[in-house]
Design an enzyme around this catalytic site. Structure first.
Site, PDB file in Angstrom:
ATOM      1  CG  HIS A 182       4.467  61.584  89.463  1.00  0.00           C
ATOM      2  ND1 HIS A 182       3.952  62.427  90.409  1.00  0.00           N
ATOM      3  CD2 HIS A 182       3.430  61.256  88.653  1.00  0.00           C
ATOM      4  CE1 HIS A 182       2.661  62.620  90.170  1.00  0.00           C
ATOM      5  NE2 HIS A 182       2.317  61.913  89.119  1.00  0.00           N
ATOM      6  CB  ALA A 183       6.659  61.908  94.378  1.00  0.00           C
TER       7      ALA A 183
END
Lengths: 100, 158
Positions: A21-22
């Site tokens: 994810h980010a």
């Protein structure tokens, strides 16, 4: 000439429960940018620039996904080693899992 | 996943007033409250959770884009909204650029896959520089809504 273009690659597995994810994508791009070599990530259908968070996020790599990391350039070996360590350590994700 | 699967149309903001990271996050979260996507009672807790996530590392992903987000038990499905700041806001992005385009996401804690697919959709669409530029210069929320719809209909085949 001084432009040796070594290409090395290895397989990594996304071990984080939340996937790539980010935050890990940001860590990955920050690490990749430290090296001169081109760093690319490959899944079954895409090849993306490891120095761009935006690109890395398009992989939508969930937990358990296998990716190939490819480094090409004068510091390819060291770069690949450094990127591999991030995956091997799950981007130090455990410390920060927000429980509840 | 498409924009229409998670963007609350009524919460889209084409002119963010705030000039700080927290200010933008507050404005966008308030828009989600006003649009009925999240409960007013959860506003403060969601803002705090998003700010806590920012402390772990900026969600400014480059090219003037940020994706502030959090998991929150109050939502049963992924909700999000889009906002544009014409002056740009310092978000401590990797590339150091001020952020003009914000995608805020609140997801249920047990759905990491949905969150990843929303991020994937956002980042894939934003690789298109024209799309980015058009969003940043949108005159009103309806323009943004139309751009997102257009992207949704184009994005299928990529």
């Amino acid at each position: 000439m001084g432009s040796r273009e070594d290409m090395v690659s290895r397989e990594v597995v996304v071990g984080m429960p939340q996937g790539l994810h980010a935050r890990p994508a940001d860590q990955l791009a920050r690490e990749a940018r430290k090296w001169q070599s081109r760093i690319e990530l490959l899944n079954d259908t895409q090849r993306v620039d490891g120095k761009s968070i935006l690109e890395v996020l398009t992989l939508a790599a969930e937990a358990g996904t296998r990716l190939i990391v490819e480094a090409t350039g004068p510091d390819a070996h060291e770069a690949l080693e450094a990127i591999g360590v991030l995956f091997d350590r799950n981007f130090n994700e455990q410390e920060n899992t927000e429980g509840r | 996943m498409k924009f229409s699967d998670f963007v609350a149309t009524d919460a889209i903001r084409s002119h963010v007033d705030a000039g700080t990271k927290e200010g933008v996050i507050r404005e966008m979260t308030q828009s989600l409250v006003n649009a009925g996507s999240i409960a007013a009672a959860d506003y403060e807790s969601i803002v705090k959770a998003i700010m806590k996530r920012e402390d772990l590392g900026s969600t400014g992903i480059g090219r003037g884009v940020a994706v502030p987000h959090t998991k929150h038990p109050s939502v049963s499905r992924l909700v999000g909204t889009v906002a544009v700041s014409h002056s740009g806001v310092d978000f401590e992005s990797l590339d150091g650029e001020p952020v003009q385009l914000f995608f805020l996401l609140v997801s249920p804690p047990d759905r990491p896959g949905d969150h990843l697919r929303a991020l994937e959709n956002i980042s894939r669409q934003l690789r298109d520089e024209t799309f980015c530029r058009q969003l940043k210069s949108a005159k009103g929320p309806v323009d943004i809504q139309h751009l997102l719809e257009e992207a949704d209909s184009h994005g299928v085949a990529s």
